[in-house]
Each structure stands twice: as structure tokens, then as C-alpha cells.
Design a protein around this motif. Structure first.
Motif, short mmCIF file in Angstrom:
data_model
loop_
_atom_site.label_atom_id
_atom_site.label_comp_id
_atom_site.label_asym_id
_atom_site.label_seq_id
_atom_site.Cartn_x
_atom_site.Cartn_y
_atom_site.Cartn_z
N LYS A 30 0.86 -1.24 -0.22
CA LYS A 30 -0.03 0.04 0.08
C LYS A 30 0.81 1.34 0.01
O LYS A 30 1.72 1.27 0.75
N PRO A 31 0.56 2.12 -0.89
CA PRO A 31 1.45 3.31 -0.89
C PRO A 31 1.19 4.19 0.35
O PRO A 31 -0.13 4.33 0.80
N PRO A 32 1.97 5.18 0.77
CA PRO A 32 1.60 6.12 1.72
C PRO A 32 0.86 7.34 1.35
O PRO A 32 0.51 7.37 0.11
N GLU A 33 0.35 8.16 2.30
CA GLU A 33 -0.54 9.18 2.00
C GLU A 33 0.22 10.42 1.31
O GLU A 33 1.54 10.32 1.22
N GLU A 193 8.86 -14.26 9.02
CA GLU A 193 7.70 -14.37 8.41
C GLU A 193 7.55 -13.17 7.48
O GLU A 193 6.79 -13.07 6.65
N GLY A 194 8.19 -11.96 7.95
CA GLY A 194 7.74 -10.59 7.25
C GLY A 194 8.99 -9.66 7.23
O GLY A 194 10.19 -10.05 7.79
N GLU A 195 8.57 -8.43 6.97
CA GLU A 195 9.81 -7.54 6.88
C GLU A 195 9.14 -6.25 7.61
O GLU A 195 7.92 -6.42 8.15
N PHE A 196 9.83 -5.26 7.75
CA PHE A 196 9.27 -3.96 8.09
C PHE A 196 9.22 -2.96 7.16
O PHE A 196 9.94 -2.63 6.12
N SER A 197 8.32 -1.94 7.52
CA SER A 197 8.18 -0.78 6.74
C SER A 197 7.94 0.45 7.63
O SER A 197 7.58 0.30 8.62
N PHE A 198 8.37 1.72 7.25
CA PHE A 198 8.06 2.88 8.01
C PHE A 198 7.57 4.13 7.20
O PHE A 198 8.26 4.05 5.80
N ILE A 199 6.81 4.72 7.77
CA ILE A 199 6.36 6.03 6.93
C ILE A 199 7.39 7.12 7.43
O ILE A 199 7.55 7.23 8.49
#
Length: 200
Positions: A30-33, A193-199
Motif C-alpha cells: 500500500k502506498p503512503p498518504e 515471516e515478514g519484513e518492516f516498513s516505516f512512513i
């Protein structure tokens, strides 16, 4: 597997006829705002511990690539590689003077306490919102970490044409990926099982 028989031939029969339940879910990047950037990170460790690398990518609200980087690192565990990926991504964002938003702290294993401390210090300079993302919603950062593991040195990209268009286009068009897994007998959780993202 509700009841396990005590007689060996019955145990073998049970295991030969066992069919695990398969679970799936649809995962979409999902893209950021508008007005913010999203940074997805991934750490890879082949062997856990083993040959390791990290990758991260920074994209805008349209899904356009701003910057991507991957680098092979010293041999370490998968959780160390994940923490290094977050730290390196935040270093990059601080270096280009972006404002950030940090939220979401996880229980810190002792062997990455110094990395997590470094992440917290960097986060004081800005605000960063960190959240877990399944690998299927983080394909570009996953690709960068694996590409860096296959090659030596640091890789960095600043344009759309330098990276695989298939991954970028599918994520920009919000095409979901399927996450398929079987139910485990042991209900242990694994951070890989996953990775991380930050805004930012």
C-alpha cells in the motif's frame, strides 16, 4: 492431528495420511498518504546465521521509486539483518533530512539490543512509524536484500529503469500477492515471516 497413537505402525499410518490445512491471505503493498514517503526494509540471512544482506526502498504516494539500496553485511542471524536494515534505512532518511514518525516497539532479543538502541537514538532525531509487513507485501525490499546477498558491495538505485519493472509495476497497481502457509503444530512465532516498513 488431535490424538497421536502409541503404536509405531499406527503412528506411521497417521503421518502418511496427514493432510495439513492450508491457509492463505491476499497481501498488497500500500502506498503512503500524499505528502509522505514509505520505506520498506528487509534483512536476509541464508543459514540463520549465515551469509547476510539488507535492502530497503523509499517510495512516494504514487508508488514511484525515490531510492533503493541493498548491501551484503557480516554473517549474522535473520533478526540481526532485519534490525540492520531498519537502522540503515533510517540513517539514509536522516542523511537526506526527512521528517519521520516512530511508533511500534517490539520485544528486544539481547543479541540485537545495541542495534535497537542505535535505532532509538536515530528515531529521536525524527519521528518514524515502524510496522511489520509480510514478505508478500514487501517484494521490492525483499528483492534488494537477496540481490545484495548474491552480489558483493553496496547496491543503490534512484530511478525506475534500474530495477525490475515487474515488481514495481505490480506494487504500484496494488496487485495482491497470495500468502500461503500451513498451520504449524507448534504455535511459535518467527520474525522472518515478514519484513518492516516505516512512513516518513
Amino acid at each position: 492431528m488431535q490424538q497421536i497413537p502409541r503404536i509405531w505402525p499406527d503412528i506411521i499410518d497417521l503421518l502418511e495420511n496427514y493432510k495439513p490445512k492450508i491457509y492463505y491471505s491476499s497481501i498488497t503493498w500500500k502506498p503512503p498518504e500524499l505528502g509522505t514517503l514509505k520505506c520498506n526494509t528487509d534483512g536476509a540471512s541464508r543459514g540463520n546465521p549465515g551469509r547476510s544482506a539488507y535492502g530497503f526502498c523509499l517510495r512516494n504516494h504514487k508508488g514511484d521509486l525515490i531510492y533503493a539500496q541493498g548491501e551484503e553485511i557480516n554473517e549474522c542471524t535473520n533478526i540481526e539483518a532485519e534490525a540492520i536494515a531498519i537502522k540503515e534505512a533510517i540513517y539514509h532518511c536522516v542523511a537526506i533530512c526527512l521528517d519521520k514518525i516512530l511508533a511500534g516497539i517490539w520485544e528486544v532479543p539481547w543479541h540485537i539490543a545495541i542495534l535497537v538502541s542505535d535505532i532509538k537514538v536515530l528515531a529521536l532525531q525524527c519521528q518514524v512509524r515502524i510496522q511489520h509487513v509480510y514478505r508478500e507485501g514487501n517484494t521490492l525490499a525483499d528483492y534488494m536484500a537477496n540481490l545484495a546477498s548474491d552480489r558483493e558491495g553496496r547496491l543503490s538505485f534512484s530511478t525506475f529503469t534500474e530495477l525490475p519493472r515487474k515488481i514495481l509495476n505490480l506494487e504500484k497497481q496494488l496487485v495482491p500477492n497470495l500468502r500461503i502457509k500451513t498451520k504449524r503444530i507448534s504455535q511459535q512465532h518467527n520474525i522472518k515471516e515478514g519484513e518492516f516498513s516505516f512512513i516518513i
